[in-house]
Design a protein around this motif. Structure first.
Motif, PDB file in Angstrom:
ATOM      1  N   LEU A  49      -8.998  86.256 -36.068  1.00 43.25           N
ATOM      2  CA  LEU A  49      -9.642  87.261 -36.345  1.00 43.25           C
ATOM      3  C   LEU A  49      -9.341  88.156 -38.150  1.00 43.25           C
ATOM      4  O   LEU A  49      -8.241  88.007 -38.363  1.00 43.25           O
ATOM      5  N   TYR A 134     -18.040  87.065 -33.187  1.00 45.38           N
ATOM      6  CA  TYR A 134     -16.295  85.735 -33.023  1.00 45.38           C
ATOM      7  C   TYR A 134     -17.320  84.654 -32.274  1.00 45.38           C
ATOM      8  O   TYR A 134     -16.610  84.044 -30.928  1.00 45.38           O
ATOM      9  N   PHE A 153     -13.206  84.059 -26.243  1.00 45.35           N
ATOM     10  CA  PHE A 153     -13.251  83.168 -27.573  1.00 45.35           C
ATOM     11  C   PHE A 153     -13.162  82.147 -27.318  1.00 45.35           C
ATOM     12  O   PHE A 153     -12.509  81.860 -26.742  1.00 45.35           O
ATOM     13  N   ARG A 156     -11.463  77.679 -31.344  1.00 40.76           N
ATOM     14  CA  ARG A 156     -11.109  77.395 -32.965  1.00 40.76           C
ATOM     15  C   ARG A 156     -10.354  76.335 -32.952  1.00 40.76           C
ATOM     16  O   ARG A 156      -9.369  76.383 -32.632  1.00 40.76           O
TER      17      ARG A 156
END
Length: 161
Positions: A49, A134, A153, A156
Motif C-alpha cells: 500500500l 490493489y 488483497f 504479492r
C-alpha cells in the motif's frame, strides 16, 4: 505518571510506519472515548500500500468504527477489533465493532446516517476504491449489532507469510 505509561503503551508497532501512525492515533482517540481497541496487524504484509492509501484505508475504517461505537451506552460493547491474516494466497484485513440502531445497506454499502448525505458517506467508498486499486475485494456485513468489514488483497511476491 499513569497517564504517561498509558500513552506510551498506546504506541502501535506493526512494521509499517504509516499503519503505525494511524493505529496509534486512533488508539489514543479510543482511549479518550472509552472504547477498547485491539489491533493485531502485520504491517509488513501491507507494504504494497502507498502511504496515502494506508492512511486513507485505516483512517476511514477506524473513523467509522469509532463513530458507531462511541455512542453505545453499554461499556462492555464499546469495542473495536482489527486483525490481518494471510490465508489461501490472500491478505485478509478484518475490522468489527458493535453498533446500536439500524444500518441500512444500499448496494453493499452502509447508507450514511448523517443529515446531509451529499457531504458524507465517502469513507466506505474510499475503502472500496483503495481495495479495487490493489485488485482487492471488500465485504461488509451487519448482524446482531455487529458491523464487520473484510478486505481481501491477493498476496504479492515478497509479502509476509
Amino acid at each position: 505518571m499513569q497517564e504517561i505509561v498509558e500513552e506510551y503503551d498506546s504506541f502501535v508497532k506493526t512494521g509499517n510506519e504509516a499503519v503505525d501512525v494511524i493505529l496509534t492515533e486512533k488508539h489514543l482517540v479510543c482511549q479518550k472515548e472509552g472504547i477498547r481497541f485491539t489491533a493485531l496487524i502485520d504491517g509488513k504484509a501491507l507494504s504494497f500500500l502507498s502511504e496515502s492509501d494506508a492512511y486513507a484505508l485505516f483512517g476511514n475504517l477506524l473513523e467509522n468504527a469509532i463513530e458507531a461505537t462511541k455512542g453505545i451506552e453499554d461499556e462492555q460493547r464499546r469495542v473495536i477489533s482489527m486483525t490481518s491474516v494471510m490465508a489461501n494466497g490472500f491478505l485478509c484485513l478484518h475490522i468489527e465493532n458493535f453498533y446500536d440502531g439500524e444500518i441500512k445497506m444500499v448496494e453493499g454499502v452502509p447508507k450514511t446516517t448523517k443529515s446531509n448525505p451529499y457531504y458524507h458517506g465517502f469513507g466506505v467508498r474510499s475503502v472500496m476504491l483503495i481495495a479495487e486499486k490493489y485488485q482487492g475485494h471488500v465485504d461488509i456485513s451487519t448482524s446482531g449489532g455487529i458491523y464487520s468489514c473484510d478486505i481481501l488483497f491477493p498476496k504479492r511476491t515478497g509479502e509476509g507469510t
